[in-house]
Design a protein around this motif. Structure first.
Motif, PDB file in Angstrom:
ATOM      1  N   ARG A  88       0.834  -1.218   0.000  1.00 30.35           N
ATOM      2  CA  ARG A  88       0.000   0.000   0.000  1.00 30.35           C
ATOM      3  C   ARG A  88       0.864   1.261   0.000  1.00 30.35           C
ATOM      4  NH1 ARG A  88      -4.666  -1.528  -2.144  1.00 30.35           N
ATOM      5  NH2 ARG A  88      -5.524  -3.269  -1.001  1.00 30.35           N
ATOM      6  N   LEU A  89       2.010   1.216   0.662  1.00 37.66           N
ATOM      7  CA  LEU A  89       2.920   2.367   0.660  1.00 37.66           C
ATOM      8  C   LEU A  89       3.453   2.631  -0.742  1.00 37.66           C
ATOM      9  CD1 LEU A  89       4.588   4.467   2.319  1.00 37.66           C
ATOM     10  CD2 LEU A  89       6.341   2.700   2.508  1.00 37.66           C
ATOM     11  N   VAL A  90       3.900   1.600  -1.436  1.00 40.31           N
ATOM     12  CA  VAL A  90       4.428   1.744  -2.797  1.00 40.31           C
ATOM     13  C   VAL A  90       3.307   2.164  -3.750  1.00 40.31           C
ATOM     14  CG1 VAL A  90       5.470   0.481  -4.728  1.00 40.31           C
ATOM     15  CG2 VAL A  90       6.348   0.169  -2.416  1.00 40.31           C
ATOM     16  N   GLU A  91       2.122   1.611  -3.559  1.00 44.00           N
ATOM     17  CA  GLU A  91       0.963   1.991  -4.380  1.00 44.00           C
ATOM     18  C   GLU A  91       0.658   3.486  -4.233  1.00 44.00           C
ATOM     19  OE1 GLU A  91      -3.455   0.162  -4.912  1.00 44.00           O
ATOM     20  OE2 GLU A  91      -2.906   0.792  -2.886  1.00 44.00           O
ATOM     21  N   ALA A  92       0.874   4.029  -3.026  1.00 43.36           N
ATOM     22  CA  ALA A  92       0.615   5.444  -2.760  1.00 43.36           C
ATOM     23  C   ALA A  92       1.759   6.356  -3.211  1.00 43.36           C
ATOM     24  CB  ALA A  92       0.358   5.651  -1.269  1.00 43.36           C
ATOM     25  N   GLY A  93       2.864   5.767  -3.666  1.00 46.32           N
ATOM     26  CA  GLY A  93       3.980   6.575  -4.143  1.00 46.32           C
ATOM     27  C   GLY A  93       5.145   6.671  -3.174  1.00 46.32           C
ATOM     28  N   GLY A  94       5.103   5.933  -2.079  1.00 47.25           N
ATOM     29  CA  GLY A  94       6.184   5.941  -1.102  1.00 47.25           C
ATOM     30  C   GLY A  94       7.219   4.883  -1.411  1.00 47.25           C
ATOM     31  N   GLN A  95       8.185   4.757  -0.512  1.00 47.73           N
ATOM     32  CA  GLN A  95       9.256   3.770  -0.660  1.00 47.73           C
ATOM     33  C   GLN A  95       9.539   3.135   0.691  1.00 47.73           C
ATOM     34  OE1 GLN A  95      12.665   5.902  -1.993  1.00 47.73           O
ATOM     35  NE2 GLN A  95      11.883   6.252  -4.047  1.00 47.73           N
ATOM     36  N   PHE A 103       7.331   8.246   3.104  1.00 43.05           N
ATOM     37  CA  PHE A 103       6.037   8.617   2.551  1.00 43.05           C
ATOM     38  C   PHE A 103       6.222   9.653   1.448  1.00 43.05           C
ATOM     39  CE2 PHE A 103       5.141   6.961   6.724  1.00 43.05           C
ATOM     40  CZ  PHE A 103       4.061   6.137   6.470  1.00 43.05           C
ATOM     41  N   PRO A 104       5.258   9.754   0.514  1.00 48.29           N
ATOM     42  CA  PRO A 104       5.416  10.696  -0.600  1.00 48.29           C
ATOM     43  C   PRO A 104       5.620  12.144  -0.137  1.00 48.29           C
ATOM     44  CG  PRO A 104       3.559   9.257  -0.998  1.00 48.29           C
ATOM     45  CD  PRO A 104       4.058   8.960   0.380  1.00 48.29           C
ATOM     46  N   PRO A 108      10.697  10.349   6.809  1.00 45.40           N
ATOM     47  CA  PRO A 108      10.780   8.892   6.944  1.00 45.40           C
ATOM     48  C   PRO A 108      10.481   8.471   8.382  1.00 45.40           C
ATOM     49  CG  PRO A 108      12.933   9.838   6.478  1.00 45.40           C
ATOM     50  CD  PRO A 108      11.960  10.954   6.476  1.00 45.40           C
ATOM     51  N   ARG A 109       9.769   7.377   8.532  1.00 42.57           N
ATOM     52  CA  ARG A 109       9.424   6.879   9.862  1.00 42.57           C
ATOM     53  C   ARG A 109       9.673   5.379   9.933  1.00 42.57           C
ATOM     54  NH1 ARG A 109       6.961  10.455  13.040  1.00 42.57           N
ATOM     55  NH2 ARG A 109       5.955  12.240  12.089  1.00 42.57           N
ATOM     56  N   PRO A 110      10.131   4.886  11.083  1.00 45.75           N
ATOM     57  CA  PRO A 110      10.292   3.440  11.241  1.00 45.75           C
ATOM     58  C   PRO A 110       8.927   2.754  11.274  1.00 45.75           C
ATOM     59  CG  PRO A 110      10.835   4.578  13.275  1.00 45.75           C
ATOM     60  CD  PRO A 110      10.575   5.630  12.250  1.00 45.75           C
ATOM     61  N   VAL A 111       8.877   1.525  10.790  1.00 47.11           N
ATOM     62  CA  VAL A 111       7.644   0.740  10.766  1.00 47.11           C
ATOM     63  C   VAL A 111       7.804  -0.437  11.719  1.00 47.11           C
ATOM     64  CG1 VAL A 111       6.097  -0.644   9.338  1.00 47.11           C
ATOM     65  CG2 VAL A 111       7.226   1.346   8.369  1.00 47.11           C
ATOM     66  N   MET A 112       6.791  -0.662  12.546  1.00 45.47           N
ATOM     67  CA  MET A 112       6.798  -1.801  13.459  1.00 45.47           C
ATOM     68  C   MET A 112       5.500  -2.566  13.292  1.00 45.47           C
ATOM     69  SD  MET A 112       8.421  -0.213  16.923  1.00 45.47           S
ATOM     70  CE  MET A 112       8.714  -1.798  17.643  1.00 45.47           C
ATOM     71  N   VAL A 113       5.603  -3.866  13.137  1.00 43.94           N
ATOM     72  CA  VAL A 113       4.433  -4.737  13.096  1.00 43.94           C
ATOM     73  C   VAL A 113       4.376  -5.420  14.444  1.00 43.94           C
ATOM     74  CG1 VAL A 113       3.348  -6.701  11.966  1.00 43.94           C
ATOM     75  CG2 VAL A 113       4.686  -5.078  10.621  1.00 43.94           C
ATOM     76  N   VAL A 114       3.322  -5.123  15.208  1.00 40.71           N
ATOM     77  CA  VAL A 114       3.247  -5.612  16.579  1.00 40.71           C
ATOM     78  C   VAL A 114       1.843  -6.104  16.909  1.00 40.71           C
ATOM     79  CG1 VAL A 114       5.074  -4.092  17.430  1.00 40.71           C
ATOM     80  CG2 VAL A 114       2.719  -3.316  17.495  1.00 40.71           C
ATOM     81  N   PRO A 115       1.747  -6.998  17.893  1.00 44.16           N
ATOM     82  CA  PRO A 115       0.433  -7.288  18.454  1.00 44.16           C
ATOM     83  C   PRO A 115       0.031  -6.109  19.347  1.00 44.16           C
ATOM     84  CG  PRO A 115       2.106  -8.733  19.398  1.00 44.16           C
ATOM     85  CD  PRO A 115       2.778  -7.868  18.390  1.00 44.16           C
ATOM     86  N   PRO A 116      -1.247  -5.955  19.660  1.00 46.38           N
ATOM     87  CA  PRO A 116      -1.669  -4.848  20.516  1.00 46.38           C
ATOM     88  C   PRO A 116      -1.024  -4.900  21.901  1.00 46.38           C
ATOM     89  CG  PRO A 116      -3.546  -5.911  19.501  1.00 46.38           C
ATOM     90  CD  PRO A 116      -2.352  -6.760  19.192  1.00 46.38           C
ATOM     91  N   ASP A 117      -1.013  -3.756  22.574  1.00 44.67           N
ATOM     92  CA  ASP A 117      -0.531  -3.624  23.951  1.00 44.67           C
ATOM     93  C   ASP A 117       0.943  -3.991  24.122  1.00 44.67           C
ATOM     94  OD1 ASP A 117      -3.137  -2.907  24.712  1.00 44.67           O
ATOM     95  OD2 ASP A 117      -3.680  -5.004  24.983  1.00 44.67           O
ATOM     96  N   THR A 118       1.782  -3.579  23.186  1.00 49.21           N
ATOM     97  CA  THR A 118       3.221  -3.811  23.324  1.00 49.21           C
ATOM     98  C   THR A 118       3.944  -2.474  23.216  1.00 49.21           C
ATOM     99  OG1 THR A 118       3.413  -4.217  20.950  1.00 49.21           O
ATOM    100  CG2 THR A 118       3.171  -6.135  22.356  1.00 49.21           C
ATOM    101  N   SER A 153      -4.161   5.662   2.353  1.00 51.29           N
ATOM    102  CA  SER A 153      -4.727   6.932   2.833  1.00 51.29           C
ATOM    103  C   SER A 153      -5.986   6.707   3.679  1.00 51.29           C
ATOM    104  CB  SER A 153      -5.058   7.848   1.662  1.00 51.29           C
ATOM    105  OG  SER A 153      -6.010   7.232   0.820  1.00 51.29           O
ATOM    106  N   ARG A 154      -6.702   5.622   3.467  1.00 51.70           N
ATOM    107  CA  ARG A 154      -7.907   5.345   4.239  1.00 51.70           C
ATOM    108  C   ARG A 154      -7.621   4.485   5.465  1.00 51.70           C
ATOM    109  NH1 ARG A 154     -12.596   3.569   0.684  1.00 51.70           N
ATOM    110  NH2 ARG A 154     -13.618   3.539   2.719  1.00 51.70           N
ATOM    111  N   CYS A 155      -6.455   3.821   5.506  1.00 49.50           N
ATOM    112  CA  CYS A 155      -6.112   2.952   6.637  1.00 49.50           C
ATOM    113  C   CYS A 155      -5.300   3.668   7.705  1.00 49.50           C
ATOM    114  CB  CYS A 155      -5.267   1.769   6.147  1.00 49.50           C
ATOM    115  SG  CYS A 155      -6.081   0.696   5.003  1.00 49.50           S
TER     116      CYS A 155
END
Length: 159
Positions: A88-95, A103-104, A108-118, A153-155
């Motif tokens: 979705r980031l690449v689709e929106a024009g980001g890298q 982001f376009p 730049p921001r770090p990305v973290m994939v986490v379960p809730p409450d961490t 953009s909607r998420c």
């Protein structure tokens, strides 16, 4: 030994896979901005990558991933969420550069994939794998399930 690949779509696909890691076919099609009627071209490109030794198809956790060769074992839930965020980031024009999202129109921001409450890094983008409360300290957040159907953009929501 790798064989040469002359398909330009295959070259673009392996470029994304090398930056991101394993991706489901639909997420890869989204990252390449391919409409559904052109998915057959991507299937052909993935077959060419597989035949040349650059990628393989692996079913992990009930999801089939296109995996670049030599990629170590991975957590399917975390990788699925990260792959859809990148698509979705690449689709929106980001890298994406490692775990840093560019982001376009923004920093730049770090990305973290986490379960809730961490715990998370301050100012990062959080992709929540499951339903639950948002971790404190994040700048933006989104749910992994929404990324499969909606544009970024909607998420993406500000904390």
């Amino acid at each position: 030994m790798f064989a040469p690949v002359f398909n330009p779509l295959a070259a673009e696909a392996i470029g994304i896979l090398e930056k991101t890691g394993p991706m489901p076919f639909r997420a890869l099609a989204c990252a390449l901005r391919l409409p559904r009627r052109k998915w057959y071209r991507l299937a052909k490109a993935v077959r060419a990558l597989h035949a040349a030794g650059y990628a393989s198809l692996r079913r992990v956790g009930g999801v089939e991933f296109v995996v670049p060769s030599g990629f170590p074992p991975f957590h399917p839930g975390r990788q699925l969420a990260f792959a859809w965020f990148v698509a979705r980031l690449v689709e929106a024009g980001g890298q994406i550069e490692g775990n840093l999202a560019r982001f376009p129109k923004g920093t730049p921001r770090p990305v973290m994939v986490v379960p809730p409450d961490t715990g998370v890094l301050p100012g990062c983008v959080v992709v929540l794998r499951d339903k639950g409360k948002l971790p404190a300290g994040a700048a933006y957040w989104c749910r992994a399930e929404e990324l499969k159907t909606l544009p970024l953009s909607r998420c993406l929501r500000k904390c």
